[in-house]
Design a protein around this motif. Sequence first.
Motif, short mmCIF file in Angstrom:
data_model
loop_
_atom_site.label_atom_id
_atom_site.label_comp_id
_atom_site.label_asym_id
_atom_site.label_seq_id
_atom_site.Cartn_x
_atom_site.Cartn_y
_atom_site.Cartn_z
N ARG A 1 0.77 -1.14 -0.07
CA ARG A 1 -0.05 -0.06 0.14
C ARG A 1 0.85 1.23 -0.04
N LEU A 2 2.11 1.29 -0.63
CA LEU A 2 2.71 2.53 -0.59
C LEU A 2 2.49 3.40 -1.42
N GLY A 3 1.70 3.21 -2.59
CA GLY A 3 1.03 4.11 -3.26
C GLY A 3 -0.05 5.07 -2.51
N MET A 4 -0.75 4.43 -1.66
CA MET A 4 -1.82 5.18 -1.00
C MET A 4 -1.06 5.87 0.12
N ALA A 5 -0.12 5.18 0.71
CA ALA A 5 0.88 5.93 1.83
C ALA A 5 1.28 7.22 1.55
N VAL A 6 1.88 7.07 0.17
CA VAL A 6 2.68 8.55 -0.02
C VAL A 6 1.63 9.43 -0.68
N LYS A 7 0.55 9.13 -1.15
CA LYS A 7 -0.60 10.08 -1.34
C LYS A 7 -1.25 10.57 -0.31
N ALA A 8 -1.67 9.82 0.75
CA ALA A 8 -2.44 10.32 1.93
C ALA A 8 -1.44 11.20 2.65
N ALA A 9 -0.05 10.72 2.72
CA ALA A 9 0.55 11.60 3.55
C ALA A 9 0.78 12.99 2.78
N ASN A 10 0.97 13.25 1.61
CA ASN A 10 1.18 14.46 0.64
C ASN A 10 -0.29 15.23 1.00
N LEU A 11 -1.44 14.57 0.92
CA LEU A 11 -2.66 15.41 1.05
C LEU A 11 -2.67 15.66 2.54
N ARG A 12 -2.36 15.15 3.56
CA ARG A 12 -2.32 15.54 4.99
C ARG A 12 -1.39 16.86 5.08
N GLU A 13 -0.38 16.61 4.30
CA GLU A 13 0.79 17.95 4.47
C GLU A 13 0.26 19.13 3.50
N LEU A 14 -0.70 18.84 2.58
CA LEU A 14 -1.25 19.90 1.68
C LEU A 14 -2.24 20.72 2.69
N GLY A 15 -3.08 20.02 3.37
CA GLY A 15 -3.91 20.59 3.95
C GLY A 15 -3.51 21.47 5.12
N ARG A 16 -2.31 21.18 5.64
CA ARG A 16 -1.86 22.12 6.59
C ARG A 16 -0.89 23.38 5.87
N LEU A 17 -0.42 22.72 4.76
CA LEU A 17 0.39 24.09 3.99
C LEU A 17 -0.47 24.97 3.15
N ALA A 18 -1.50 24.46 2.60
CA ALA A 18 -2.44 25.58 1.86
C ALA A 18 -3.88 24.91 1.84
N PRO A 19 -4.49 25.20 3.30
CA PRO A 19 -5.95 24.95 3.45
C PRO A 19 -6.82 25.50 2.57
N GLU A 20 -6.64 26.71 1.92
CA GLU A 20 -7.49 27.33 1.07
C GLU A 20 -7.59 26.75 -0.43
N ARG A 21 -6.87 25.83 -0.72
CA ARG A 21 -7.04 25.22 -2.00
C ARG A 21 -8.27 24.27 -2.09
N ARG A 22 -8.95 24.20 -3.29
CA ARG A 22 -10.28 23.59 -3.19
C ARG A 22 -10.19 22.21 -4.19
N SER A 23 -9.08 22.02 -4.89
CA SER A 23 -9.27 20.63 -5.46
C SER A 23 -7.84 20.30 -5.78
N VAL A 24 -7.54 19.06 -6.36
CA VAL A 24 -6.24 18.41 -6.68
C VAL A 24 -6.77 17.71 -8.06
N GLN A 25 -6.01 18.03 -8.98
CA GLN A 25 -6.28 17.48 -10.32
C GLN A 25 -4.94 16.35 -10.83
N THR A 26 -5.49 15.30 -11.21
CA THR A 26 -4.70 14.30 -11.71
C THR A 26 -5.09 13.64 -12.96
N MET A 27 -3.94 12.74 -13.53
CA MET A 27 -4.34 12.24 -14.71
C MET A 27 -3.85 10.82 -14.74
N ASN A 28 -4.58 9.56 -15.17
CA ASN A 28 -3.74 8.46 -15.09
C ASN A 28 -4.47 7.62 -16.37
N ASP A 29 -3.48 6.87 -16.99
CA ASP A 29 -3.96 5.92 -18.06
C ASP A 29 -5.33 5.11 -17.62
N GLU A 30 -6.14 5.00 -18.43
CA GLU A 30 -7.22 4.23 -17.95
C GLU A 30 -7.01 2.56 -17.63
#
Length: 335
Positions: free
Chosen positions: A279-308
């Motif tokens: 579950r390393l993919g989830m681990a690093v993404k969740a950790a980044n989102l947690r830090e993002l909430g502290r660093l830039a709480p005013e942001r409203r969305s995250v945009q990403t792209m993945n191959d289907e």
Amino acid sequence: MDIIPLDRDDDVMLKALHGVATRSEAVSRVQPVQRTEEEFLKMARFSFPGEREETAVAVVDGAPVGWVRLFLPERDNLDKSWSQLEVDPEHRRQGVGSALAEWAEQRAEAAGRHMLLTEVFVPVGDRESHADREFALKRGYAVSSVEIVRSLPLPVDSDVLAGHEARAAEAMGDLFELTVHVDGVPDELRQGVCDASNRLILDAPTGDVEFEPESMTVEDYETLLAHLRDTGRTMVTAVAVHRETGVVAAYTDLAVPSGDPDVVFQWGTLVLPEHRGHRLGMAVKAANLRELGRLAPERRSVQTMNDEQNPWMVRINQDLGFEIIEEALTMRKAF
């Protein structure tokens, strides 16, 4: 109409092109990217190490009405090139796009490239009929892969995020150390992050196009960090290090732009194949989102792209709450 090379020292031209790009994106994207004039000028003038850029502008009555950027890697994937084309909405269907595409194709072929790749963004459900896709098909391009563009509303519910963090921590056990860094990872992790990033183009699905690994060095990474600081972007990077070997087993980047007050961009995410199943993919993404909430709480969305065709990363994004907003068709033309 004239097609002329872009002089990247020409402030007047670049400022006019900022207007062209802004108007083009406003009608072409579901979630358009906003950039300040200063941010746009700095981005237009930057060339990533190991990559050469050629740019042309379509001019009518002395004013730019469209432009195309041609990217030519010089250290890897030497058979390939990439292009980005934008036309002012008021000047579409008048031959501007065709003239710019022709220029890019001729320059790519003259540089010895056997393939030109570009992206066409379309609303969900329009991948078979969108006018931009038809434009590319008529010029001899084919759809090589489809990426799904998703947006995650912020803030992420803290309890939902905590649940993902707990399950990831249990799967990781004591095998990995998880850390989050702002504006670049420490010196001792930079080579590992570069090694992982260079594999991304190999491990992510890319349809019927085969790639070589990329060649970013620690010096290139530092050049990128300096450029991000110059443009006012903040990069947040989560890293999972395998304790026994010291290898960077997984990483992910978020980019917080200065010109758009609401959006954050999810950049590369990679888990080395030999370390999957924890579950390393989830681990690093969740950790980044947690830090993002502290660093830039005013942001409203995250945009990403993945191959289907990337079900593992798609599942992580779905579990986090990302919602589909549009599709990106990778178009390929062979010479």
